[in-house]
Design a protein around this motif. Sequence first.
Motif, PDB file in Angstrom:
ATOM      1  N   TYR A  10     -27.482  33.081 -82.220  1.00 11.81           N
ATOM      2  CA  TYR A  10     -26.495  32.613 -81.245  1.00 11.81           C
ATOM      3  C   TYR A  10     -26.395  31.098 -81.345  1.00 11.81           C
ATOM      4  O   TYR A  10     -27.402  30.409 -81.582  1.00 11.81           O
ATOM      5  CB  TYR A  10     -26.900  33.024 -79.827  1.00 11.81           C
ATOM      6  N   ALA A  22     -29.250  32.336 -66.693  1.00  8.89           N
ATOM      7  CA  ALA A  22     -30.502  33.052 -66.377  1.00  8.89           C
ATOM      8  C   ALA A  22     -31.246  32.301 -65.270  1.00  8.89           C
ATOM      9  O   ALA A  22     -31.746  32.912 -64.311  1.00  8.89           O
ATOM     10  CB  ALA A  22     -31.372  33.186 -67.630  1.00  8.89           C
ATOM     11  N   ARG A  66     -18.131  32.786 -70.002  1.00  7.44           N
ATOM     12  CA  ARG A  66     -19.022  33.419 -70.987  1.00  7.44           C
ATOM     13  C   ARG A  66     -18.368  34.622 -71.648  1.00  7.44           C
ATOM     14  O   ARG A  66     -18.524  34.830 -72.860  1.00  7.44           O
ATOM     15  CB  ARG A  66     -20.304  33.833 -70.274  1.00  7.44           C
ATOM     16  N   ARG A  77     -21.071  37.299 -84.126  1.00  6.66           N
ATOM     17  CA  ARG A  77     -22.373  37.409 -83.449  1.00  6.66           C
ATOM     18  C   ARG A  77     -23.383  38.215 -84.256  1.00  6.66           C
ATOM     19  O   ARG A  77     -22.991  39.043 -85.077  1.00  6.66           O
ATOM     20  CB  ARG A  77     -22.186  38.104 -82.101  1.00  6.66           C
ATOM     21  N   GLN A  80     -25.957  44.450 -83.971  1.00  5.20           N
ATOM     22  CA  GLN A  80     -26.928  45.368 -83.379  1.00  5.20           C
ATOM     23  C   GLN A  80     -26.962  46.594 -84.271  1.00  5.20           C
ATOM     24  O   GLN A  80     -25.922  47.184 -84.518  1.00  5.20           O
ATOM     25  CB  GLN A  80     -26.468  45.782 -81.977  1.00  5.20           C
ATOM     26  N   HIS A  92     -26.056  45.496 -72.427  1.00  7.60           N
ATOM     27  CA  HIS A  92     -25.380  44.202 -72.225  1.00  7.60           C
ATOM     28  C   HIS A  92     -24.036  44.408 -71.524  1.00  7.60           C
ATOM     29  O   HIS A  92     -23.666  43.624 -70.648  1.00  7.60           O
ATOM     30  CB  HIS A  92     -25.168  43.482 -73.559  1.00  7.60           C
ATOM     31  N   ILE A  95     -24.643  44.963 -67.881  1.00  7.57           N
ATOM     32  CA  ILE A  95     -24.999  43.696 -67.227  1.00  7.57           C
ATOM     33  C   ILE A  95     -23.738  42.857 -67.007  1.00  7.57           C
ATOM     34  O   ILE A  95     -23.513  42.319 -65.924  1.00  7.57           O
ATOM     35  CB  ILE A  95     -26.050  42.924 -68.061  1.00  7.57           C
ATOM     36  N   TYR A  96     -22.874  42.785 -68.041  1.00 10.55           N
ATOM     37  CA  TYR A  96     -21.609  42.037 -67.890  1.00 10.55           C
ATOM     38  C   TYR A  96     -20.782  42.596 -66.746  1.00 10.55           C
ATOM     39  O   TYR A  96     -20.261  41.850 -65.905  1.00 10.55           O
ATOM     40  CB  TYR A  96     -20.776  42.096 -69.175  1.00 10.55           C
ATOM     41  N   MET A  99     -22.245  41.615 -63.516  1.00  9.57           N
ATOM     42  CA  MET A  99     -22.133  40.168 -63.274  1.00  9.57           C
ATOM     43  C   MET A  99     -20.741  39.817 -62.738  1.00  9.57           C
ATOM     44  O   MET A  99     -20.567  38.811 -62.062  1.00  9.57           O
ATOM     45  CB  MET A  99     -22.422  39.365 -64.551  1.00  9.57           C
ATOM     46  N   VAL A 153     -31.698  43.559 -65.496  1.00  6.61           N
ATOM     47  CA  VAL A 153     -32.164  42.298 -66.090  1.00  6.61           C
ATOM     48  C   VAL A 153     -33.670  42.383 -66.379  1.00  6.61           C
ATOM     49  O   VAL A 153     -34.135  41.929 -67.431  1.00  6.61           O
ATOM     50  CB  VAL A 153     -31.813  41.098 -65.181  1.00  6.61           C
ATOM     51  N   HIS A 156     -34.001  44.328 -69.449  1.00  6.99           N
ATOM     52  CA  HIS A 156     -33.520  43.490 -70.552  1.00  6.99           C
ATOM     53  C   HIS A 156     -34.622  42.509 -71.011  1.00  6.99           C
ATOM     54  O   HIS A 156     -34.888  42.371 -72.207  1.00  6.99           O
ATOM     55  CB  HIS A 156     -32.281  42.744 -70.037  1.00  6.99           C
ATOM     56  N   ALA A 160     -36.617  42.455 -74.600  1.00 10.24           N
ATOM     57  CA  ALA A 160     -36.613  41.264 -75.460  1.00 10.24           C
ATOM     58  C   ALA A 160     -38.037  40.814 -75.771  1.00 10.24           C
ATOM     59  O   ALA A 160     -38.372  40.536 -76.929  1.00 10.24           O
ATOM     60  CB  ALA A 160     -35.828  40.132 -74.780  1.00 10.24           C
ATOM     61  N   LEU A 173     -35.590  38.185 -80.373  1.00 10.28           N
ATOM     62  CA  LEU A 173     -35.745  37.158 -79.332  1.00 10.28           C
ATOM     63  C   LEU A 173     -35.384  35.784 -79.890  1.00 10.28           C
ATOM     64  O   LEU A 173     -34.724  34.981 -79.235  1.00 10.28           O
ATOM     65  CB  LEU A 173     -37.189  37.156 -78.797  1.00 10.28           C
ATOM     66  N   ARG A 175     -33.203  34.981 -82.088  1.00  9.96           N
ATOM     67  CA  ARG A 175     -31.794  34.636 -82.290  1.00  9.96           C
ATOM     68  C   ARG A 175     -31.169  34.057 -81.035  1.00  9.96           C
ATOM     69  O   ARG A 175     -30.142  33.390 -81.098  1.00  9.96           O
ATOM     70  CB  ARG A 175     -30.930  35.783 -82.822  1.00  9.96           C
ATOM     71  N   MET A 176     -31.801  34.259 -79.879  1.00 14.78           N
ATOM     72  CA  MET A 176     -31.318  33.611 -78.657  1.00 14.78           C
ATOM     73  C   MET A 176     -32.238  32.455 -78.267  1.00 14.78           C
ATOM     74  O   MET A 176     -31.802  31.485 -77.659  1.00 14.78           O
ATOM     75  CB  MET A 176     -31.254  34.646 -77.519  1.00 14.78           C
TER      76      MET A 176
END
Length: 178
Positions: A10, A22, A66, A77, A80, A92, A95-96, A99, A153, A156, A160, A173, A175-176
Amino acid sequence: MTLSDTPARYGLVSRLLHWGMAALFAAQFVSAAAHWALPRENALREALWSYHTDLGITLFFLVLVRGVWGLMNISKRPEQSGRIGTAAVAGHAAIYALMVIVPASRILAAAGSTRGFSYLGIEIFAPRAVEVAWMQVASEWHGEMGWVLALLVLGHIAMAVIWHRIVRQDGVLERMAG
Ligand code: HEM
Ligand code: HEM
């Protein structure tokens, strides 16, 4: 590090949004937990609750930014793969969705309420003479949906750190975070 995402990791903008949000979500869940757990008129509960609305709306704006950035970067990106990867995409996406829905449900209720509504001291919706009933419906589930988001979360973070970093050591982990 590049601004945009690449298939290997990322980029800076996605990382700033991910880690900044976060930290803000942690503060938002602390505020909600104090509201739930502490007795009324407790000074700490009031202090932590005092920012819940403004921070919630800030998070709502940030998730829109975002989302747009994510869509602009979707073809670049990190990919996966496998069943766990498919589950990660679904996780994800959930979660989006929450959110967006969790703050939106309360903002809609505020827009239809007799109390009016301000963001950072600026009036956004003036008080209505009569409450709009249908605009209140989704907000009855605001708290419950907020806790579902908190559970997702937690899952998540466990995936991770425990699965990807400790068990598989597959660089997900990093990559972020790396
Ligand atoms: C992503 C942003 C948000 C999250 C994660 C969140 C989370 C939560 C949670 C978990 C609760 C339950 C607390 C309890 O059990 O006592 C709650 C309650 C509440 N939140 Fe939020 N919230 C967010 C945004 C907002 C916004 C934008 C507003 C106002 C416009 C708001 C207003 C309220 C109110 C008035 C309550 C108490 C009544 C209820 O449970 O519905 N929240 N929030
Ligand atoms: C200690 C806390 C956290 C850790 C260690 C963590 C770790 C990660 C990692 C490693 C990725 C990349 C996964 C991949 O490439 O498949 C990621 C992506 C993601 N994380 Fe987190 N995360 C944390 C907190 C959060 C929080 C609090 C949220 C939301 C409330 C969140 C939402 C997301 C989303 C939606 C993605 C997909 C990529 C994006 O659009 O940003 N994470 N996380």
